[in-house]
Design an enzyme around this catalytic site. Sequence first.
Site, PDB file in Angstrom:
ATOM      1  N   THR A  46      -0.966  -8.070   2.810  1.00  0.00           N
ATOM      2  CA  THR A  46      -0.053  -8.813   4.111  1.00  0.00           C
ATOM      3  C   THR A  46      -0.393  -9.441   5.025  1.00  0.00           C
ATOM      4  O   THR A  46       0.234 -10.978   5.479  1.00  0.00           O
ATOM      5  CB  THR A  46       0.900  -7.308   5.172  1.00  0.00           C
ATOM      6  OG1 THR A  46       1.346  -6.910   3.369  1.00  0.00           O
ATOM      7  CG2 THR A  46       2.200  -8.098   6.275  1.00  0.00           C
ATOM      8  N   THR A  47      -1.419  -9.120   5.413  1.00  0.00           N
ATOM      9  CA  THR A  47      -2.044  -9.782   6.878  1.00  0.00           C
ATOM     10  C   THR A  47      -2.917 -11.598   6.079  1.00  0.00           C
ATOM     11  O   THR A  47      -2.981 -12.006   7.021  1.00  0.00           O
ATOM     12  CB  THR A  47      -4.182  -8.547   7.229  1.00  0.00           C
ATOM     13  OG1 THR A  47      -2.853  -7.963   7.411  1.00  0.00           O
ATOM     14  CG2 THR A  47      -4.334  -8.997   7.888  1.00  0.00           C
ATOM     15  N   TYR A 109      12.831  -4.171   1.059  1.00  0.00           N
ATOM     16  CA  TYR A 109      14.298  -4.862   1.323  1.00  0.00           C
ATOM     17  C   TYR A 109      14.793  -3.905   0.256  1.00  0.00           C
ATOM     18  O   TYR A 109      16.054  -3.841   1.149  1.00  0.00           O
ATOM     19  CB  TYR A 109      13.350  -6.294   0.730  1.00  0.00           C
ATOM     20  CG  TYR A 109      15.403  -6.944   0.658  1.00  0.00           C
ATOM     21  CD1 TYR A 109      16.144  -7.395   2.520  1.00  0.00           C
ATOM     22  CD2 TYR A 109      16.353  -7.163   0.234  1.00  0.00           C
ATOM     23  CE1 TYR A 109      16.925  -8.005   2.430  1.00  0.00           C
ATOM     24  CE2 TYR A 109      17.834  -7.211  -0.297  1.00  0.00           C
ATOM     25  CZ  TYR A 109      17.768  -7.674   1.196  1.00  0.00           C
ATOM     26  OH  TYR A 109      19.588  -8.404   1.176  1.00  0.00           O
ATOM     27  N   TYR A 135       0.846   1.924  -1.254  1.00  0.00           N
ATOM     28  CA  TYR A 135       0.789   1.117  -0.096  1.00  0.00           C
ATOM     29  C   TYR A 135       1.974   1.800   0.866  1.00  0.00           C
ATOM     30  O   TYR A 135       3.194   0.768   0.023  1.00  0.00           O
ATOM     31  CB  TYR A 135       0.454  -0.111  -0.046  1.00  0.00           C
ATOM     32  CG  TYR A 135       0.388  -1.083   1.223  1.00  0.00           C
ATOM     33  CD1 TYR A 135      -0.051  -0.680   2.424  1.00  0.00           C
ATOM     34  CD2 TYR A 135       0.415  -1.708   1.965  1.00  0.00           C
ATOM     35  CE1 TYR A 135       0.137  -0.417   3.798  1.00  0.00           C
ATOM     36  CE2 TYR A 135       0.125  -2.686   3.053  1.00  0.00           C
ATOM     37  CZ  TYR A 135       0.223  -2.095   3.868  1.00  0.00           C
ATOM     38  OH  TYR A 135      -0.155  -2.993   5.317  1.00  0.00           O
ATOM     39  N   ARG A 140       7.542  -2.119   7.401  1.00  0.00           N
ATOM     40  CA  ARG A 140       7.532  -3.102   7.219  1.00  0.00           C
ATOM     41  C   ARG A 140       8.636  -3.234   5.390  1.00  0.00           C
ATOM     42  O   ARG A 140       9.682  -4.499   5.606  1.00  0.00           O
ATOM     43  CB  ARG A 140       6.248  -3.804   6.728  1.00  0.00           C
ATOM     44  CG  ARG A 140       5.837  -4.358   7.260  1.00  0.00           C
ATOM     45  CD  ARG A 140       4.325  -5.130   7.139  1.00  0.00           C
ATOM     46  NE  ARG A 140       3.421  -5.969   7.937  1.00  0.00           N
ATOM     47  CZ  ARG A 140       3.535  -7.134   8.734  1.00  0.00           C
ATOM     48  NH1 ARG A 140       4.482  -7.762   8.039  1.00  0.00           N
ATOM     49  NH2 ARG A 140       2.695  -7.439   9.333  1.00  0.00           N
ATOM     50  N   LYS A 164      -2.636   3.625   0.816  1.00  0.00           N
ATOM     51  CA  LYS A 164      -3.076   3.298   1.805  1.00  0.00           C
ATOM     52  C   LYS A 164      -1.948   3.847   2.760  1.00  0.00           C
ATOM     53  O   LYS A 164      -0.995   3.532   2.864  1.00  0.00           O
ATOM     54  CB  LYS A 164      -3.721   1.807   1.964  1.00  0.00           C
ATOM     55  CG  LYS A 164      -3.038   1.044   3.120  1.00  0.00           C
ATOM     56  CD  LYS A 164      -3.301  -0.822   4.071  1.00  0.00           C
ATOM     57  CE  LYS A 164      -3.463  -1.109   4.641  1.00  0.00           C
ATOM     58  NZ  LYS A 164      -3.699  -2.741   4.952  1.00  0.00           N
ATOM     59  N   ILE A 206      -8.260   0.437   4.794  1.00  0.00           N
ATOM     60  CA  ILE A 206      -8.106  -0.557   5.262  1.00  0.00           C
ATOM     61  C   ILE A 206      -7.741  -1.608   6.627  1.00  0.00           C
ATOM     62  O   ILE A 206      -6.074  -1.009   6.582  1.00  0.00           O
ATOM     63  CB  ILE A 206      -6.891  -1.330   4.203  1.00  0.00           C
ATOM     64  CG1 ILE A 206      -8.137  -1.130   2.743  1.00  0.00           C
ATOM     65  CG2 ILE A 206      -6.872  -2.853   3.898  1.00  0.00           C
ATOM     66  CD1 ILE A 206      -7.007  -1.106   1.852  1.00  0.00           C
TER      67      ILE A 206
END
Length: 299
Positions: A46-47, A109, A135, A140, A164, A206
């Site tokens: 995402t980063t 979503y 993750y 998010r 994560k 992470i």
Amino acid sequence: MQSLIGTGVALVTPFKKDFSVDVEALKRIVSHQIENGIDYLVVLGTTGESATLTKKEKELVITTVIEANASRLPLVLGVGGYNTAEVVEELKTRDLSKFEAVLSVSPFYNKPTQEGIYQHFKTVAEASPIPVILYNVPGRTASNMLPATVLRLAKDFDNVVAIKEAAGDIVQAMRLIQHKPEGFLVISGDDAITLPMVLAGGSGVISVIAEGFPRQFSDMVRLGLERRADEAYKIHYGLLDAIDMIFEQGNPAGIKAVLKTLGLSENTVRLPLVTATDDLASRLESFTKNAGIRSEANV
């Protein structure tokens, strides 16, 4: 998966002022991590603003990181999404030979049930030729992957090797650590509670903040893993204000402001993200300089 114990960094994708991928800056950022003690690198998470990259740009980022890394650190690739069939297709068609594992985010979503999350990752695990790191980031994805679902996956699939965990809930993290199978890694995805998670039995992080402060943050994690809590907490509290600041206006706007101060890259992000305000950038610059952080590119 000893190679995933310690500090992993979620790499940004640096852009030039014209919004094109800055290959030279990406090379500098990778070298900065390696030279300052990071244990492994995560590509296209995402980063890395992967949602805004074209397929061609993703290939460019992957190739650049592989070449810049030159097999010095283990690499993890972000492969996830809300379309299970599309994730499976990427796992089956992409060359993953240079990667230690894939990091796969819980579907966003769609807001699946816990059974839907389980079935998604069951399909991913069966398709992946390399180990899978789950993750969980409900801030998010709009859904929380509960410990029972994570533990079910960890016990049912040998190649589901880690999570994560970024729910920001230390109790939830402790439940995972308490009941996890032997060898399964619980990795922090929340910089602010990384040290408490490590001291509780977690395997590392992470991180986003570590991209700008790799020596300090990786030292903190190592001290935590060695149960040297007092020394580790000195570093933790020294960086805590910066952790708040880098997420104040969204990720990766904050960390890109730090990287610009270090002379590693521009602070450009792609819409719908916007660059950090002048006020935030100034505060981050002041923190970074007062902390004595610099990159080899700035020496």
